[in-house]
Scaffold this motif. Structure first.
Motif, PDB file in Angstrom:
ATOM      1  N   ALA A   1      24.653   0.906  36.041  1.00 32.98           N
ATOM      2  CA  ALA A   1      23.796   2.017  36.462  1.00 32.98           C
ATOM      3  C   ALA A   1      22.851   2.429  35.336  1.00 32.98           C
ATOM      4  CB  ALA A   1      24.653   3.209  36.893  1.00 32.98           C
ATOM      5  N   ALA A   2      23.357   2.469  34.111  1.00 35.48           N
ATOM      6  CA  ALA A   2      22.514   2.828  32.966  1.00 35.48           C
ATOM      7  C   ALA A   2      21.430   1.779  32.743  1.00 35.48           C
ATOM      8  CB  ALA A   2      23.376   2.985  31.720  1.00 35.48           C
ATOM      9  N   ALA A   3      21.796   0.512  32.838  1.00 31.78           N
ATOM     10  CA  ALA A   3      20.815  -0.556  32.634  1.00 31.78           C
ATOM     11  C   ALA A   3      19.732  -0.528  33.702  1.00 31.78           C
ATOM     12  CB  ALA A   3      21.518  -1.910  32.626  1.00 31.78           C
ATOM     13  N   ARG A   4      20.128  -0.341  34.941  1.00 27.51           N
ATOM     14  CA  ARG A   4      19.142  -0.300  36.030  1.00 27.51           C
ATOM     15  C   ARG A   4      18.255   0.931  35.920  1.00 27.51           C
ATOM     16  NH1 ARG A   4      21.671  -2.617  41.670  1.00 27.51           N
ATOM     17  NH2 ARG A   4      22.738  -4.418  40.775  1.00 27.51           N
ATOM     18  N   SER A   5      18.826   2.058  35.513  1.00 31.05           N
ATOM     19  CA  SER A   5      18.036   3.278  35.330  1.00 31.05           C
ATOM     20  C   SER A   5      17.019   3.089  34.213  1.00 31.05           C
ATOM     21  CB  SER A   5      18.948   4.463  35.017  1.00 31.05           C
ATOM     22  OG  SER A   5      19.807   4.728  36.096  1.00 31.05           O
ATOM     23  N   ALA A   6      17.434   2.440  33.134  1.00 31.68           N
ATOM     24  CA  ALA A   6      16.513   2.178  32.022  1.00 31.68           C
ATOM     25  C   ALA A   6      15.388   1.243  32.465  1.00 31.68           C
ATOM     26  CB  ALA A   6      17.279   1.574  30.848  1.00 31.68           C
ATOM     27  N   LYS A   7      15.726   0.248  33.255  1.00 29.33           N
ATOM     28  CA  LYS A   7      14.706  -0.678  33.759  1.00 29.33           C
ATOM     29  C   LYS A   7      13.717   0.057  34.667  1.00 29.33           C
ATOM     30  CE  LYS A   7      14.153  -5.084  36.112  1.00 29.33           C
ATOM     31  NZ  LYS A   7      14.808  -6.193  36.798  1.00 29.33           N
ATOM     32  N   GLN A   8      14.226   0.960  35.501  1.00 30.31           N
ATOM     33  CA  GLN A   8      13.359   1.750  36.379  1.00 30.31           C
ATOM     34  C   GLN A   8      12.425   2.626  35.552  1.00 30.31           C
ATOM     35  OE1 GLN A   8      13.111   1.629  39.747  1.00 30.31           O
ATOM     36  NE2 GLN A   8      11.492   3.166  39.708  1.00 30.31           N
ATOM     37  N   ALA A   9      12.955   3.247  34.513  1.00 25.50           N
ATOM     38  CA  ALA A   9      12.123   4.087  33.649  1.00 25.50           C
ATOM     39  C   ALA A   9      11.042   3.250  32.970  1.00 25.50           C
ATOM     40  CB  ALA A   9      12.998   4.784  32.603  1.00 25.50           C
ATOM     41  N   LYS A  10      11.424   2.065  32.512  1.00 16.37           N
ATOM     42  CA  LYS A  10      10.453   1.184  31.852  1.00 16.37           C
ATOM     43  C   LYS A  10       9.370   0.757  32.834  1.00 16.37           C
ATOM     44  CE  LYS A  10      10.183  -2.908  28.966  1.00 16.37           C
ATOM     45  NZ  LYS A  10      10.926  -4.015  28.347  1.00 16.37           N
ATOM     46  N   THR A  11       9.763   0.470  34.071  1.00 14.99           N
ATOM     47  CA  THR A  11       8.806   0.094  35.107  1.00 14.99           C
ATOM     48  C   THR A  11       7.783   1.201  35.332  1.00 14.99           C
ATOM     49  OG1 THR A  11      10.449  -1.288  36.201  1.00 14.99           O
ATOM     50  CG2 THR A  11       8.577  -0.593  37.536  1.00 14.99           C
ATOM     51  N   GLU A  12       8.248   2.443  35.230  1.00 15.22           N
ATOM     52  CA  GLU A  12       7.367   3.595  35.422  1.00 15.22           C
ATOM     53  C   GLU A  12       6.698   4.026  34.116  1.00 15.22           C
ATOM     54  OE1 GLU A  12       9.615   6.682  37.326  1.00 15.22           O
ATOM     55  OE2 GLU A  12      10.178   5.381  38.999  1.00 15.22           O
ATOM     56  N   GLU A  13       6.837   3.195  33.084  1.00 11.01           N
ATOM     57  CA  GLU A  13       6.231   3.437  31.776  1.00 11.01           C
ATOM     58  C   GLU A  13       6.696   4.743  31.148  1.00 11.01           C
ATOM     59  OE1 GLU A  13       2.009   2.923  32.227  1.00 11.01           O
ATOM     60  OE2 GLU A  13       2.229   0.808  32.729  1.00 11.01           O
ATOM     61  N   ASN A  14       7.988   5.049  31.299  1.00 10.80           N
ATOM     62  CA  ASN A  14       8.595   6.210  30.655  1.00 10.80           C
ATOM     63  C   ASN A  14       9.506   5.745  29.538  1.00 10.80           C
ATOM     64  OD1 ASN A  14       7.505   8.238  32.345  1.00 10.80           O
ATOM     65  ND2 ASN A  14       9.006   7.748  33.904  1.00 10.80           N
ATOM     66  N   GLU A  15       9.525   6.491  28.438  1.00 12.10           N
ATOM     67  CA  GLU A  15      10.400   6.149  27.328  1.00 12.10           C
ATOM     68  C   GLU A  15      11.801   6.727  27.511  1.00 12.10           C
ATOM     69  OE1 GLU A  15       8.752   6.986  23.523  1.00 12.10           O
ATOM     70  OE2 GLU A  15       6.837   6.036  24.005  1.00 12.10           O
ATOM     71  N   LEU A  16      11.903   7.790  28.279  1.00 10.90           N
ATOM     72  CA  LEU A  16      13.185   8.441  28.513  1.00 10.90           C
ATOM     73  C   LEU A  16      13.655   8.216  29.943  1.00 10.90           C
ATOM     74  CD1 LEU A  16      12.569  11.870  26.748  1.00 10.90           C
ATOM     75  CD2 LEU A  16      13.832   9.911  25.860  1.00 10.90           C
ATOM     76  N   VAL A  17      14.949   8.009  30.090  1.00 11.57           N
ATOM     77  CA  VAL A  17      15.542   7.852  31.416  1.00 11.57           C
ATOM     78  C   VAL A  17      15.943   9.240  31.914  1.00 11.57           C
ATOM     79  CG1 VAL A  17      17.409   6.805  32.730  1.00 11.57           C
ATOM     80  CG2 VAL A  17      16.406   5.565  30.816  1.00 11.57           C
ATOM     81  N   SER A  18      15.545   9.541  33.129  1.00 13.34           N
ATOM     82  CA  SER A  18      15.890  10.844  33.705  1.00 13.34           C
ATOM     83  C   SER A  18      16.770  10.643  34.939  1.00 13.34           C
ATOM     84  CB  SER A  18      14.624  11.609  34.088  1.00 13.34           C
ATOM     85  OG  SER A  18      13.991  10.976  35.174  1.00 13.34           O
ATOM     86  N   ILE A  19      17.255  11.738  35.458  1.00 11.83           N
ATOM     87  CA  ILE A  19      18.101  11.686  36.654  1.00 11.83           C
ATOM     88  C   ILE A  19      17.325  11.112  37.834  1.00 11.83           C
ATOM     89  CG2 ILE A  19      17.616  14.052  37.408  1.00 11.83           C
ATOM     90  CD1 ILE A  19      21.016  12.300  37.634  1.00 11.83           C
ATOM     91  N   GLU A  20      16.024  11.300  37.845  1.00 11.92           N
ATOM     92  CA  GLU A  20      15.213  10.753  38.928  1.00 11.92           C
ATOM     93  C   GLU A  20      15.248   9.224  38.926  1.00 11.92           C
ATOM     94  OE1 GLU A  20      14.034  13.271  36.947  1.00 11.92           O
ATOM     95  OE2 GLU A  20      14.168  14.854  38.452  1.00 11.92           O
ATOM     96  N   HIS A  21      15.283   8.616  37.751  1.00 11.69           N
ATOM     97  CA  HIS A  21      15.376   7.159  37.670  1.00 11.69           C
ATOM     98  C   HIS A  21      16.720   6.694  38.228  1.00 11.69           C
ATOM     99  CE1 HIS A  21      12.434   8.009  34.323  1.00 11.69           C
ATOM    100  NE2 HIS A  21      11.745   7.287  35.197  1.00 11.69           N
ATOM    101  N   PHE A  22      17.769   7.425  37.886  1.00  9.17           N
ATOM    102  CA  PHE A  22      19.098   7.092  38.400  1.00  9.17           C
ATOM    103  C   PHE A  22      19.135   7.239  39.918  1.00  9.17           C
ATOM    104  CE2 PHE A  22      23.338   8.583  39.684  1.00  9.17           C
ATOM    105  CZ  PHE A  22      24.052   7.426  39.404  1.00  9.17           C
ATOM    106  N   GLU A  23      18.547   8.299  40.431  1.00 10.30           N
ATOM    107  CA  GLU A  23      18.534   8.522  41.876  1.00 10.30           C
ATOM    108  C   GLU A  23      17.786   7.403  42.608  1.00 10.30           C
ATOM    109  OE1 GLU A  23      16.837  12.435  42.028  1.00 10.30           O
ATOM    110  OE2 GLU A  23      18.802  13.407  41.849  1.00 10.30           O
ATOM    111  N   LYS A  24      16.777   6.843  41.988  1.00 11.66           N
ATOM    112  CA  LYS A  24      16.017   5.767  42.615  1.00 11.66           C
ATOM    113  C   LYS A  24      16.813   4.467  42.700  1.00 11.66           C
ATOM    114  CE  LYS A  24      11.468   7.552  41.494  1.00 11.66           C
ATOM    115  NZ  LYS A  24      10.242   7.370  40.717  1.00 11.66           N
ATOM    116  N   ILE A  25      17.671   4.198  41.706  1.00 13.88           N
ATOM    117  CA  ILE A  25      18.420   2.932  41.715  1.00 13.88           C
ATOM    118  C   ILE A  25      19.766   3.055  42.430  1.00 13.88           C
ATOM    119  CG2 ILE A  25      17.325   2.111  39.620  1.00 13.88           C
ATOM    120  CD1 ILE A  25      20.921   3.027  39.343  1.00 13.88           C
ATOM    121  N   LEU A  26      20.220   4.261  42.678  1.00 16.50           N
ATOM    122  CA  LEU A  26      21.557   4.472  43.233  1.00 16.50           C
ATOM    123  C   LEU A  26      21.792   3.790  44.578  1.00 16.50           C
ATOM    124  CD1 LEU A  26      24.281   5.743  42.703  1.00 16.50           C
ATOM    125  CD2 LEU A  26      23.436   7.847  43.754  1.00 16.50           C
TER     126      LEU A  26
END
Length: 81
Positions: free
Chosen positions: A49-74
């Motif tokens: 979950a952490a890896a996928r959230s980080a990948k989602q954040a990177k895709t959105e060009e964000n340096e920080l992973v937020s709960i919204e990134h986690f919610e998108k990959i869940l």
């Protein structure tokens, strides 16, 4: 590439309590080996979950992973498991 320390674990008491919430019979017991296995599966699930959230954040060009990134990959994460 350096391998990260993955010595973080779940407490056996926590895992046992989580599992017992879903038992129909209060007398059901969980062996020590089963607790270790479930703890390892939970650790892998959280790491994925952490890896996928980080990948989602990177895709959105964000340096920080937020709960919204986690919610998108869940939803996809839950379908995979």
């Amino acid at each position: 590439m350096e391998e990260k320390d993955t010595s973080v674990t779940f407490k056996k008491e926590t895992v046992q309590r989580l599992m017992s919430l879903h038992f129909k019979d209060e007398k059901t017991k969980v062996s020590n080996d089963a607790l270790i296995l479930i703890s390892e599966l939970l650790k892998l699930f959280v790491m994925e979950a952490a890896a996928r959230s980080a990948k989602q954040a990177k895709t959105e060009e964000n340096e920080l992973v937020s709960i919204e990134h986690f919610e998108k990959i869940l939803p996809q994460l839950l379908l995979d498991f």
